[in-house]
Design a protein around this motif. Structure first.
Motif, mmCIF file in Angstrom:
data_model
loop_
_atom_site.group_PDB
_atom_site.id
_atom_site.type_symbol
_atom_site.label_atom_id
_atom_site.label_comp_id
_atom_site.label_asym_id
_atom_site.label_seq_id
_atom_site.Cartn_x
_atom_site.Cartn_y
_atom_site.Cartn_z
ATOM 1 N N TYR A 118 0.966 -1.245 0.012
ATOM 2 C CA TYR A 118 0.024 -0.073 -0.202
ATOM 3 C C TYR A 118 0.969 0.989 -0.138
ATOM 4 O O TYR A 118 0.645 2.318 -0.588
ATOM 5 C CB TYR A 118 -0.928 -0.176 0.969
ATOM 6 N N VAL A 119 2.087 1.054 0.691
ATOM 7 C CA VAL A 119 2.774 2.372 0.952
ATOM 8 C C VAL A 119 3.616 2.838 -0.565
ATOM 9 O O VAL A 119 3.480 4.019 -0.866
ATOM 10 C CB VAL A 119 3.866 2.129 1.894
ATOM 11 N N ASN A 120 3.726 1.742 -1.371
ATOM 12 C CA ASN A 120 4.260 2.049 -2.712
ATOM 13 C C ASN A 120 3.262 2.635 -3.553
ATOM 14 O O ASN A 120 3.244 3.552 -4.398
ATOM 15 C CB ASN A 120 4.522 0.435 -3.350
ATOM 16 N N ILE A 121 1.817 2.298 -3.341
ATOM 17 C CA ILE A 121 0.905 2.952 -4.061
ATOM 18 C C ILE A 121 0.890 4.377 -3.837
ATOM 19 O O ILE A 121 0.618 5.226 -4.628
ATOM 20 C CB ILE A 121 -0.628 2.183 -3.790
ATOM 21 N N LEU A 122 0.843 4.604 -2.605
ATOM 22 C CA LEU A 122 0.775 6.099 -1.967
ATOM 23 C C LEU A 122 2.029 6.764 -2.665
ATOM 24 O O LEU A 122 1.873 7.868 -2.932
ATOM 25 C CB LEU A 122 0.808 6.089 -0.507
ATOM 26 N N LYS A 123 3.127 6.280 -2.650
ATOM 27 C CA LYS A 123 4.468 6.924 -3.220
ATOM 28 C C LYS A 123 4.212 7.368 -4.688
ATOM 29 O O LYS A 123 4.529 8.176 -4.913
ATOM 30 C CB LYS A 123 5.546 6.246 -2.951
ATOM 31 N N TRP A 124 3.651 6.366 -5.454
ATOM 32 C CA TRP A 124 3.430 6.492 -6.907
ATOM 33 C C TRP A 124 2.343 7.885 -6.882
ATOM 34 O O TRP A 124 2.209 8.549 -7.869
ATOM 35 C CB TRP A 124 2.952 5.292 -7.604
ATOM 36 N N LEU A 125 1.352 7.738 -5.952
ATOM 37 C CA LEU A 125 0.289 8.954 -6.117
ATOM 38 C C LEU A 125 0.922 10.376 -5.978
ATOM 39 O O LEU A 125 0.072 11.061 -6.447
ATOM 40 C CB LEU A 125 -0.795 8.693 -5.335
ATOM 41 N N THR A 126 2.141 10.332 -5.387
ATOM 42 C CA THR A 126 2.593 11.577 -5.187
ATOM 43 C C THR A 126 2.943 12.331 -6.358
ATOM 44 O O THR A 126 3.140 13.516 -6.512
ATOM 45 C CB THR A 126 3.996 11.430 -4.334
ATOM 46 N N LEU A 127 3.125 11.453 -7.538
ATOM 47 C CA LEU A 127 3.527 12.004 -8.742
ATOM 48 C C LEU A 127 2.348 12.986 -9.327
ATOM 49 O O LEU A 127 2.813 13.674 -10.534
ATOM 50 C CB LEU A 127 3.750 11.022 -9.727
ATOM 51 N N ILE A 128 1.225 12.451 -8.965
ATOM 52 C CA ILE A 128 0.115 13.641 -9.548
ATOM 53 C C ILE A 128 0.280 14.892 -9.138
ATOM 54 O O ILE A 128 -0.045 15.930 -9.829
ATOM 55 C CB ILE A 128 -1.219 12.903 -8.574
ATOM 56 N N LEU A 129 1.004 15.244 -7.884
ATOM 57 C CA LEU A 129 1.395 16.666 -7.572
ATOM 58 C C LEU A 129 1.900 17.234 -8.748
ATOM 59 O O LEU A 129 2.069 18.603 -8.706
ATOM 60 C CB LEU A 129 1.911 16.549 -6.106
ATOM 61 N N PHE A 130 2.674 16.803 -9.572
ATOM 62 C CA PHE A 130 3.461 17.544 -10.501
ATOM 63 C C PHE A 130 2.520 18.150 -11.547
ATOM 64 O O PHE A 130 2.725 18.813 -12.378
ATOM 65 C CB PHE A 130 4.295 16.637 -11.376
ATOM 66 N N ALA A 131 1.301 17.636 -11.483
ATOM 67 C CA ALA A 131 0.210 18.211 -12.645
ATOM 68 C C ALA A 131 0.202 20.011 -12.132
ATOM 69 O O ALA A 131 0.133 20.715 -12.925
ATOM 70 C CB ALA A 131 -1.014 17.590 -12.228
ATOM 71 N N TYR A 132 0.191 20.352 -10.957
ATOM 72 C CA TYR A 132 0.211 21.583 -10.341
ATOM 73 C C TYR A 132 1.099 22.225 -10.929
ATOM 74 O O TYR A 132 1.574 23.599 -11.045
ATOM 75 C CB TYR A 132 -0.198 21.656 -8.870
ATOM 76 N N ILE A 133 2.544 21.782 -10.587
ATOM 77 C CA ILE A 133 3.878 22.255 -11.269
ATOM 78 C C ILE A 133 3.698 22.620 -12.796
ATOM 79 O O ILE A 133 4.142 23.652 -13.148
ATOM 80 C CB ILE A 133 4.973 21.653 -10.860
ATOM 81 N N ALA A 134 3.176 21.629 -13.514
ATOM 82 C CA ALA A 134 3.075 21.683 -14.956
ATOM 83 C C ALA A 134 1.992 22.979 -15.369
ATOM 84 O O ALA A 134 2.403 23.853 -16.166
ATOM 85 C CB ALA A 134 2.509 20.684 -15.321
ATOM 86 N N LEU A 135 1.142 23.148 -14.252
ATOM 87 C CA LEU A 135 0.419 24.306 -14.533
ATOM 88 C C LEU A 135 0.817 25.486 -14.611
ATOM 89 O O LEU A 135 0.520 26.468 -15.776
ATOM 90 C CB LEU A 135 -0.904 24.189 -13.227
ATOM 91 N N ILE A 136 1.855 25.972 -14.065
ATOM 92 C CA ILE A 136 2.238 27.337 -13.985
ATOM 93 C C ILE A 136 3.341 27.523 -15.309
ATOM 94 O O ILE A 136 3.653 28.544 -15.796
ATOM 95 C CB ILE A 136 3.349 27.709 -13.025
ATOM 96 N N PHE A 137 3.499 26.314 -15.983
ATOM 97 C CA PHE A 137 4.213 26.430 -17.411
ATOM 98 C C PHE A 137 3.118 26.520 -18.453
ATOM 99 O O PHE A 137 3.669 26.884 -19.592
ATOM 100 C CB PHE A 137 5.180 25.362 -17.705
ATOM 101 N N MET A 138 1.704 26.475 -18.275
ATOM 102 C CA MET A 138 0.912 26.580 -19.284
ATOM 103 C C MET A 138 0.398 28.080 -19.097
ATOM 104 O O MET A 138 -0.560 28.450 -20.007
ATOM 105 C CB MET A 138 -0.404 25.790 -19.018
ATOM 106 N N VAL A 139 0.668 28.923 -18.252
ATOM 107 C CA VAL A 139 0.254 30.385 -18.205
ATOM 108 C C VAL A 139 1.511 31.087 -18.276
ATOM 109 O O VAL A 139 2.435 30.816 -17.890
ATOM 110 C CB VAL A 139 -0.599 30.570 -16.921
ATOM 111 N N LYS A 140 1.086 32.501 -18.719
ATOM 112 C CA LYS A 140 2.324 33.529 -18.744
ATOM 113 C C LYS A 140 2.381 34.073 -17.265
ATOM 114 O O LYS A 140 1.662 34.707 -16.631
ATOM 115 C CB LYS A 140 2.108 34.713 -19.742
#
Length: 416
Positions: free
Chosen positions: A139-161
Motif C-alpha cells: 500500500y505504501v508503494n501505491i501512496l508513493k506513486w500517487l505523489t507523482l500526481i502533484l507534478f500536475a500543479y507544477i506543470a500548470l504554471i508552465f501553461m500560463v504567462k
C-alpha cells in the motif's frame, strides 16, 4: 550513493508532504491566489522550515521509541487530555475526509459528467478497500506513486504567462492587506501544519520498523542511528519541499489566471478548476481536476489512518496497515467509521465550507498542545535516550509552536 538509491529511500516524509496538499489544502491555496494574487506566497517560505522541524521531530519519535505519537504524548500528559486531543483530531479528520471526497466527486463530474455523489461514493469505497485489504508494504508503494500526481500543479504554471519578478517579490516580502488576508494566512498555516500529519509520519516510521527483522527502535539499537536519522532527514526535507513547491504552484497559478481575471470567489478546489477553464483553457482545467482526484486518493487514507493510529495507541490496540482486518479490528473500525461519517457529511444540511471552517478551528486548537507535547517528548532524555532533538530542531520546533499559537489567537480575533 546514487540518486536512484536516494529516491528509493524516500517514504514516510514524501507521503506525508504530498498528503498535506489534499483537496481542502488545494482550496485554501487557490483562495489565497485568487483573492490576493502573489502577495501571500511568502507564507510558504516561512512554513517550510517549520514544517520540516515538526515532521522531523514526529519521525524521530517514531524511529527512536518504536511507538507512535499518541503513546509518547501519554507519557507526559494526563490521559484525559490525550484522549480529548485525539478525539478532536478524529472529528477534524473526519470533516476533512468528507470535504476531500466531495471535492473528488465534483472534479470527476466536471471532467466526465455524471452524478457527483456517485463518484464520491466510488472513491470512498475504493480508498476503504485498499486500506482494508492491501498490506502496508504494498500500500505504501501505491501512496508513493500517487505523489507523482502533484507534478500536475507544477506543470500548470508552465501553461500560463507568469510575472516571475512579482512572484519572487511575493515569495520573500511579507504583505498582509486587511482582515481577509489575515484570515487566509491563518488558514494557510492551519492547512500546512496540521496535527494529522504529525501522527501519520510517526506511525509510518513504526510501520517501517516492523517491515524488517533487522531494524530496531534506536533506543534499543543505537548503532542503526546514523543511517536511520540520515534517511529521515533526506526523506523529510524532500517531502516538505514537494509539499511547499506544489502549494506555491497552486497559489501562483491561480494568481496568474483567476486573480488577474477578477475571479476571486473560490469556495472549493472544484470551483478553482471550473473557474480556470474559461481563463486558462481546457488543458489547465483538466490538469487541475486530475490533481484534485489524485491528491484526494492520497490524502483520504492518511487522514483516516492518522485518526486510527492515534486512537489505537492510547487504547493499547493493534494498529497497523500491515495487519489483516481481523488482527486489528479496532484500527480498521476507526478507519471505516471515519470514512462513513465523512461520506455522511456530504448528505447533511451543513455547508461544506462551514464544515471546513470548523475543521480548521479544531485543528488550530489541537495543533498547539500537540506541538507543545511533541517538543517536550523529543527533548526528554527519559523518552528519547541519547537521541534528544538538536538545538536547531528545538528552535524551529518551538518557533512552529509559537506561530501556530499566534494563528489560533488570530482565528479568534479575525474569525472570517
Amino acid at each position: 550513493m546514487s540518486m536512484f538509491d536516494k529516491v528509493k529511500r524516500l517514504g514516510p516524509g514524501l507521503v506525508t508532504g504530498a498528503a498535506d496538499d489534499d483537496p481542502s489544502g488545494i482550496a485554501t491555496y487557490s483562495q489565497a491566489g485568487a483573492q490576493f494574487g502573489k502577495s501571500l506566497m511568502w507564507t510558504m517560505t516561512l512554513c517550510y522550515p517549520l514544517m520540516v522541524a515538526v515532521q522531523l521531530a514526529s519521525a524521530r519519535v517514531g524511529r527512536v521509541t518504536g511507538r507512535g505519537l499518541g503513546n509518547s504524548l501519554g507519557k507526559i500528559m494526563p490521559r484525559w487530555l490525550v484522549i480529548l486531543l485525539i478525539g478532536l483530531l478524529f472529528i477534524a479528520n473526519t470533516i476533512n475526509v468528507g470535504a476531500d471526497l466531495a471535492a473528488m466527486g465534483e472534479a470527476s463530474s466536471l471532467v466526465v459528467g455524471g452524478w457527483t455523489h456517485g463518484f464520491t461514493i466510488f472513491f470512498a469505497i475504493l480508498s476503504l478497500l485498499l486500506q482494508l485489504f492491501v498490506p502496508y508494504h504494498r500500500y505504501v508503494n501505491i501512496l508513493k506513486w500517487l505523489t507523482l500526481i502533484l507534478f500536475a500543479y507544477i506543470a500548470l504554471i508552465f501553461m500560463v504567462k507568469v510575472d516571475w519578478h512579482a512572484a519572487a517579490t511575493g515569495l520573500v516580502i511579507p504583505t498582509i492587506v486587511g482582515a481577509g488576508a489575515v484570515t487566509t494566512v491563518v488558514a494557510i498555516f492551519g492547512t500546512t501544519i496540521s496535527p494529522y500529519l504529525f501522527f501519520w509520519q510517526a506511525a509510518q516510521e513504526v510501520e517501517d520498523l516492523d517491515q524488517s527483522d533487522e531494524r530496531e527502535p534506536l533506543k534499543k539499537k543505537p548503532t542503526q542511528a546514523p543511517d536511520a536519522l540520515s534517511r529521515i532527514r533526506w526523506d523529510t526535507f524532500v517531502g516538505m519541499a514537494v509539499s511547499s513547491i506544489v502549494a506555491l504552484a497552486i497559489i501562483l497559478g491561480t494568481a496568474t489566471t483567476l486573480h488577474a481575471a477578477g475571479k476571486t470567489d473560490i469556495q472549493s478546489a472544484a470551483d478553482a478548476a471550473q473557474a480556470l477553464k474559461p481563463v486558462a483553457g481546457n488543458l489547465a482545467f483538466a490538469v487541475f481536476s486530475l490533481g484534485i482526484i489524485g491528491t484526494g486518493l492520497l490524502a483520504v487514507p492518511v487522514l483516516a489512518g492518522s485518526s486510527a493510529y492515534g486512537i489505537c495507541e492510547i487504547g493499547g490496540w493493534n494498529a497497523s496497515l500491515e495487519h489483516k482486518p481481523m488482527r486489528a479490528k479496532a484500527f480498521y473500525a476507526v478507519i471505516t467509521l471515519g470514512m462513513l461519517f465523512g461520506l455522511a457529511i456530504n448528505w447533511s444540511p451543513v455547508s461544506p465550507m462551514k464544515a471546513l471552517f470548523w475543521s480548521a478551528v479544531i485543528n488550530g486548537v489541537v495543533a498547539v498542545p500537540v506541538l507543545i507535547g511533541l517538543m517536550i517528548v523529543v527533548s526528554k532524555q527519559s523518552i528519547m535516550g541519547e537521541f534528544v532533538a538538536s538545538t536547531s530542531l528545538k528552535f524551529f520546533g518551538w518557533l512552529a509552536t509559537g506561530v501556530m499559537g499566534a494563528a489560533a489567537v488570530a482565528m479568534v480575533v479575525f474569525p472570517g
